[in-house]
Design an enzyme around this catalytic site. Sequence first.
Site, PDB file in Angstrom:
ATOM      1  N   SER A  79      52.221  63.994  30.291  1.00 34.86           N
ATOM      2  CA  SER A  79      51.745  63.567  31.600  1.00 34.86           C
ATOM      3  C   SER A  79      50.218  63.393  31.569  1.00 34.86           C
ATOM      4  O   SER A  79      49.706  62.579  30.803  1.00 34.86           O
ATOM      5  CB  SER A  79      52.198  64.571  32.666  1.00 34.86           C
ATOM      6  N   ASP A 204      63.109  60.449  35.380  1.00 36.13           N
ATOM      7  CA  ASP A 204      61.766  60.873  35.772  1.00 36.13           C
ATOM      8  C   ASP A 204      61.396  60.257  37.123  1.00 36.13           C
ATOM      9  O   ASP A 204      61.466  59.043  37.302  1.00 36.13           O
ATOM     10  CB  ASP A 204      60.765  60.427  34.694  1.00 36.13           C
ATOM     11  N   HIS A 232      60.817  64.611  34.392  1.00 31.79           N
ATOM     12  CA  HIS A 232      59.414  64.508  33.990  1.00 31.79           C
ATOM     13  C   HIS A 232      59.046  65.519  32.910  1.00 31.79           C
ATOM     14  O   HIS A 232      58.005  65.371  32.267  1.00 31.79           O
ATOM     15  CB  HIS A 232      58.513  64.705  35.216  1.00 31.79           C
TER      16      HIS A 232
END
Length: 252
Positions: A79, A204, A232
């Site tokens: 991320s 996600d 995610h």
Amino acid sequence: MFIKRIGQGPNLVMVHGWSMHSGVWQPLTDLLAEQFTLHLVDLPGHGDSEWHSDALQIDTILSELAQTVPATAAWLGWSLGGQLSLAFAARFPERVSKLILMAANPKFVTSDDWPDAMDSAVFSVFSGQLDHNQRETLKRFVMLQARGAEGSRETIQLLAEQTADNVAHPEALQAGLDLLETLDLRTDLAQLTLPVKCIFGERDQLVPITLAETIALLNSTISIDRIAGGGHAPFISQPQLCANKIIEFLHD
């Protein structure tokens, strides 16, 4: 900057996502440490790293990473950590042997020419709530990361534990959101010539799976894996599968 080092073998730098710390990698570390020396980064104001003003300005954090990580290593970023890993690889390509981006987007929020991202209006509302209620904002973020994915209960539990165990500095949280909102690394990703793998969760809610096709158009040399049922944080819900893909790529 605090960096925990474990394992044996070739160097692998691992950079966590927003609001977390290096402990979030725990499902993967045992699987990877037998073959790699892991350098588990705590970003400024997160985990065991102290906070100081402007520590998460992009030039500052890249310079500090350059001074603390091995001269050459593979990188794995999740991320926000993926964005920072990509930015490091673009600035210091000779120091990154291979790059793995886990549930990472070179541009995290949408724009007219970038629809495969988190809706900018939703992001603005989320970011604005941080000042009013940090605890509830972090709780909501944990839920978003696991929503709709297989193993969502276990993912929520681990992420919640990691967040509560060592809450990031409030200024670090805001600085991290500023990076997510402003970083645009599309050109950097398109121009990279070193080996890159992107791993996406098909469920996600923050980095849509449609991004996989867009990334392939941006740079056709990138290897792309889709984790069925993954959200995610697929390395939490499906650690062995993610570890297998990471190991295969790094040994290829």
